[in-house]
Motif scaffolding. Structure first.
Motif, PDB file in Angstrom:
ATOM      1  N   SER A 167      -1.297 -41.522   4.453  1.00 53.97           N
ATOM      2  CA  SER A 167      -2.479 -40.669   4.406  1.00 53.97           C
ATOM      3  C   SER A 167      -2.903 -40.417   2.979  1.00 53.97           C
ATOM      4  O   SER A 167      -4.088 -40.258   2.697  1.00 53.97           O
ATOM      5  CB  SER A 167      -2.187 -39.341   5.113  1.00 53.97           C
ATOM      6  OG  SER A 167      -1.157 -38.660   4.432  1.00 53.97           O
ATOM      7  N   ARG A 214      -4.827 -43.625   1.482  1.00 54.22           N
ATOM      8  CA  ARG A 214      -6.143 -43.984   2.022  1.00 54.22           C
ATOM      9  C   ARG A 214      -7.246 -43.548   1.093  1.00 54.22           C
ATOM     10  O   ARG A 214      -7.158 -42.546   0.429  1.00 54.22           O
ATOM     11  CB  ARG A 214      -6.332 -43.311   3.386  1.00 54.22           C
ATOM     12  CG  ARG A 214      -5.405 -43.888   4.475  1.00 54.22           C
ATOM     13  CD  ARG A 214      -5.452 -43.016   5.713  1.00 54.22           C
ATOM     14  NE  ARG A 214      -4.519 -43.468   6.728  1.00 54.22           N
ATOM     15  CZ  ARG A 214      -4.166 -42.736   7.768  1.00 54.22           C
ATOM     16  NH1 ARG A 214      -4.643 -41.518   7.907  1.00 54.22           N
ATOM     17  NH2 ARG A 214      -3.318 -43.214   8.655  1.00 54.22           N
ATOM     18  N   ARG A 271       4.044 -41.759   7.154  1.00 55.93           N
ATOM     19  CA  ARG A 271       2.712 -41.269   7.499  1.00 55.93           C
ATOM     20  C   ARG A 271       2.103 -40.483   6.339  1.00 55.93           C
ATOM     21  O   ARG A 271       0.909 -40.574   6.059  1.00 55.93           O
ATOM     22  CB  ARG A 271       2.811 -40.381   8.738  1.00 55.93           C
ATOM     23  CG  ARG A 271       1.465 -39.821   9.195  1.00 55.93           C
ATOM     24  CD  ARG A 271       1.678 -38.818  10.305  1.00 55.93           C
ATOM     25  NE  ARG A 271       0.391 -38.239  10.670  1.00 55.93           N
ATOM     26  CZ  ARG A 271      -0.302 -38.575  11.737  1.00 55.93           C
ATOM     27  NH1 ARG A 271       0.150 -39.531  12.531  1.00 55.93           N
ATOM     28  NH2 ARG A 271      -1.452 -37.998  12.017  1.00 55.93           N
ATOM     29  N   ASP A 327      -8.703 -38.842   9.856  1.00 55.29           N
ATOM     30  CA  ASP A 327      -8.816 -40.085  10.640  1.00 55.29           C
ATOM     31  C   ASP A 327     -10.253 -40.325  11.078  1.00 55.29           C
ATOM     32  O   ASP A 327     -10.747 -41.469  11.026  1.00 55.29           O
ATOM     33  CB  ASP A 327      -7.887 -40.008  11.856  1.00 55.29           C
ATOM     34  CG  ASP A 327      -6.420 -39.951  11.447  1.00 55.29           C
ATOM     35  OD1 ASP A 327      -6.121 -40.412  10.317  1.00 55.29           O
ATOM     36  OD2 ASP A 327      -5.602 -39.452  12.226  1.00 55.29           O
ATOM     37  N   ASP A 328     -10.942 -39.253  11.511  1.00 51.83           N
ATOM     38  CA  ASP A 328     -12.346 -39.428  11.912  1.00 51.83           C
ATOM     39  C   ASP A 328     -13.209 -39.862  10.737  1.00 51.83           C
ATOM     40  O   ASP A 328     -14.072 -40.749  10.869  1.00 51.83           O
ATOM     41  CB  ASP A 328     -12.883 -38.104  12.482  1.00 51.83           C
ATOM     42  CG  ASP A 328     -12.192 -37.729  13.783  1.00 51.83           C
ATOM     43  OD1 ASP A 328     -11.635 -38.641  14.439  1.00 51.83           O
ATOM     44  OD2 ASP A 328     -12.205 -36.534  14.123  1.00 51.83           O
ATOM     45  N   LEU A 337      -5.445 -33.655   9.644  1.00 55.54           N
ATOM     46  CA  LEU A 337      -5.129 -35.076   9.769  1.00 55.54           C
ATOM     47  C   LEU A 337      -6.089 -35.776  10.721  1.00 55.54           C
ATOM     48  O   LEU A 337      -6.558 -36.895  10.461  1.00 55.54           O
ATOM     49  CB  LEU A 337      -3.684 -35.238  10.240  1.00 55.54           C
ATOM     50  CG  LEU A 337      -2.594 -34.785   9.253  1.00 55.54           C
ATOM     51  CD1 LEU A 337      -1.216 -34.887   9.890  1.00 55.54           C
ATOM     52  CD2 LEU A 337      -2.654 -35.625   7.987  1.00 55.54           C
ATOM     53  N   ASP A 338      -6.411 -35.116  11.836  1.00 56.53           N
ATOM     54  CA  ASP A 338      -7.369 -35.705  12.766  1.00 56.53           C
ATOM     55  C   ASP A 338      -8.734 -35.858  12.112  1.00 56.53           C
ATOM     56  O   ASP A 338      -9.429 -36.869  12.309  1.00 56.53           O
ATOM     57  CB  ASP A 338      -7.491 -34.828  14.023  1.00 56.53           C
ATOM     58  CG  ASP A 338      -6.182 -34.781  14.799  1.00 56.53           C
ATOM     59  OD1 ASP A 338      -5.350 -35.702  14.621  1.00 56.53           O
ATOM     60  OD2 ASP A 338      -5.982 -33.819  15.566  1.00 56.53           O
ATOM     61  N   GLU A 394     -12.254 -41.555   8.105  1.00 57.10           N
ATOM     62  CA  GLU A 394     -11.957 -42.952   7.787  1.00 57.10           C
ATOM     63  C   GLU A 394     -12.597 -43.900   8.787  1.00 57.10           C
ATOM     64  O   GLU A 394     -13.088 -44.976   8.414  1.00 57.10           O
ATOM     65  CB  GLU A 394     -10.443 -43.138   7.755  1.00 57.10           C
ATOM     66  CG  GLU A 394      -9.761 -42.420   6.580  1.00 57.10           C
ATOM     67  CD  GLU A 394      -8.259 -42.535   6.645  1.00 57.10           C
ATOM     68  OE1 GLU A 394      -7.761 -43.032   7.697  1.00 57.10           O
ATOM     69  OE2 GLU A 394      -7.592 -42.149   5.670  1.00 57.10           O
ATOM     70  N   ARG A 395     -12.638 -43.489  10.047  1.00 56.44           N
ATOM     71  CA  ARG A 395     -13.306 -44.322  11.055  1.00 56.44           C
ATOM     72  C   ARG A 395     -14.801 -44.425  10.750  1.00 56.44           C
ATOM     73  O   ARG A 395     -15.410 -45.499  10.838  1.00 56.44           O
ATOM     74  CB  ARG A 395     -13.077 -43.708  12.433  1.00 56.44           C
ATOM     75  CG  ARG A 395     -13.500 -44.630  13.577  1.00 56.44           C
ATOM     76  CD  ARG A 395     -13.280 -43.964  14.930  1.00 56.44           C
ATOM     77  NE  ARG A 395     -11.890 -43.552  15.099  1.00 56.44           N
ATOM     78  CZ  ARG A 395     -11.489 -42.292  15.087  1.00 56.44           C
ATOM     79  NH1 ARG A 395     -12.372 -41.321  14.909  1.00 56.44           N
ATOM     80  NH2 ARG A 395     -10.221 -41.996  15.268  1.00 56.44           N
TER      81      ARG A 395
END
Length: 490
Positions: free
Chosen positions: A474, A477, A470, A190-191, A186-187, A193-194
């Motif tokens: 996820s 996205r 959540r 997120d990275d 998950l982390d 997507e950033r």
């Protein structure tokens, strides 16, 4: 009589007898007893032949000189006795000699047979002794093995309870490790997507700068032929692909899509029928083919990036043409697709499938069985990267929401089930747009099904702890470029 004497003289029997006597005298002490006996028999035979011929001549001579008293005496008294004695003696001697020789040969054969039998008997006795020793050693080893087995039984009985406790502890550690792995995933998402947001911002800035430069260039245009010719060779105008180039790209685009559909319709079925000979589970067969397709796209894209870097490095020092370096690199790759080392990609795919925990294979065969199917998918995937808008397969994960724009239901699917149980064929995408639908199997309770023992599915603890909001967020996205271009490795 003269003829008989002449034959006796010409036969040279007497000379041969003398020569044999001399040779026997020379070699008497060297020869064995049997050999000397044989020579003596031969000499007696020769002597008897000579005596017979001499007595024949004597009889003829006595008959011719009948008027003499001495001849009459010889003829009346000695000749019949000598002839009879000689005849019986010679025949008896021949018979006795032949019998003696046969007896000697029999004795010799008997001695040889007895010696050979004694040797064989001795050999058999030695073999029996060695066999008895081996049998005793085997019995001793058997006794030791039985003792070790008893010790092992006692030890295993004592350590069984401790082993069960260790298994429970390892299971708990495995669940915690799976939870940590899901958190890291998950982390990582997120990275990614950033990074996507940053890249989109940079793309928007670069697009604005490009539009500004194009507007300035359009304002600075002049109608003169000289300016027109110089303007036609500018790199900005070169970025606009000519009509012929667009046609070439579009034709290759259509051919590759057609080939992708042909692989799904024909090559996939051939590979599926080949796997059914060794695997009875149709679900496992379809999973193997899907994962082989995904890994083939991943390996082909990695090989394309490396090949493109090598070509750019080779062409950059000598590039001076009107077209850009990127166009020259792509044009070179399109013209030399046969330089692609497809076997290396096939080996990478097979290596990745050997360590994949979601699929299994019989131990007597290998994934090289479907290397022909993997080779065709790698070639198509490599050629798709040379298009102006590269084609790629869509992101897929077991348990995702079924999307009718990306997939069509398989024949054994539950049409009312909302989740994907497993994928049969990936969808083909171009710039996040689906151009060819994939195929998936939907079933109710896909996330809670037992699945395979080696599956990397989310643990029950993690599934209960994650909130529905959540999870859906996820899933909704958009995938990052790295995961979309690299294709997730199962």
């Amino acid at each position: 009589m003269a003829d008989t004497l002449r034959r006796l003289t010409n036969s040279e029997t007497c000379r041969l007898l003398q020569d044999k006597l001399e040779d026997w005298y020379k070699d008497y002490h060297i020869n064995s007893c049997d050999h000397n006996l044989n020579i003596c028999c031969e000499l007696l035979e020769l002597n008897s032949k000579i005596q017979g011929q001499l007595f024949t001549i004597l009889s003829v001579t006595a008959r011719e000189g009948g008027q003499y008293a001495g001849v009459e005496i010889l003829k009346s008294r000695f000749l019949p006795w000598l002839g009879t004695c000689f005849t019986t003696t010679s025949s008896g001697a021949d018979t006795s000699f032949s019998l003696l020789q046969e007896s000697l040969e029999r004795d010799k054969k008997l001695r040889e047979l007895s010696s050979s039998q004694e040797k064989e008997l001795h050999k058999m006795e030695t073999q029996i002794a060695s066999t008895r020793q081996e049998l005793s050693s085997v019995r001793q080893e058997l006794i030791e093995s039985q003792m070790e087995l008893e010790d092992t039984k006692t030890k295993s009985a004592s350590t069984l309870l401790a082993t069960e406790e260790e298994i429970l502890q390892l299971r708990a550690e495995l669940r915690s490790a799976q939870d940590k792995l899901e958190m890291r995933k998950l982390d990582t998402v997120d990275d990614y997507e950033r990074q996507i947001r940053l890249l989109k911002d940079e793309i928007s800035v670069l697009s604005a700068e490009r539009s500004m430069l194009q507007s300035r260039l359009s304002r600075s245009r002049s109608p003169s032929p000289l300016r027109h010719s110089s303007r036609s060779s500018s790199p900005f105008l070169r970025c606009e692909s000519p009509t012929s180039a667009r046609l070439t790209n579009s034709s290759r685009h259509a051919r590759l899509i057609s080939r992708f559909n042909d692989i799904f319709a024909n090559d996939r079925l051939d590979a599926q029928n080949l796997l059914k000979r060794y695997i009875d589970d149709i679900e496992m067969v379809q999973r193997i083919i899907f994962i082989a397709t995904v890994e083939s796209f991943h390996a082909a894209k990695m090989a394309f990036r490396q090949f493109k870097l090598r070509v750019r490095k080779s062409l950059s020092p000598s590039h001076m043409g009107p077209e850009s370096l990127e166009d020259a690199v792509i044009d070179y790759i399109v013209r030399n697709l046969d330089l692609y080392d497809v076997q290396s990609s096939v080996n990478e795919v097979i290596s990745a499938m050997n360590v994949n925990p979601k699929i299994s294979f019989p131990p007597e065969v290998d994934f090289i069985l479907i290397s022909g199917f993997i080779r065709e998918v790698c070639r198509v995937a490599f050629a798709m990267q040379t298009l102006e808008a590269p084609l790629d397969i869509g992101f897929a994960v077991d348990g995702e929401l079924f999307n009718e724009t990306k997939y069509r239901h398989s024949y054994d699917s539950e049409l009312t089930a909302p989740l994907v149980y497993y994928h049969v064929w990936p969808s083909l995408m171009e710039n996040d747009n689906v151009i060819v639908k994939g195929e998936a199997v939907t079933k109710r309770g896909a996330l809670w099904s037992p699945g395979k023992s080696r599956s990397r599915s989310c643990s029950p603890i993690r599934s209960r702890s994650a909130s529905p909001g959540r999870t859906l967020a996820s899933r909704s996205r958009s995938p990052s470029p790295l995961r979309r271009s690299g294709t997730p490795r199962f």
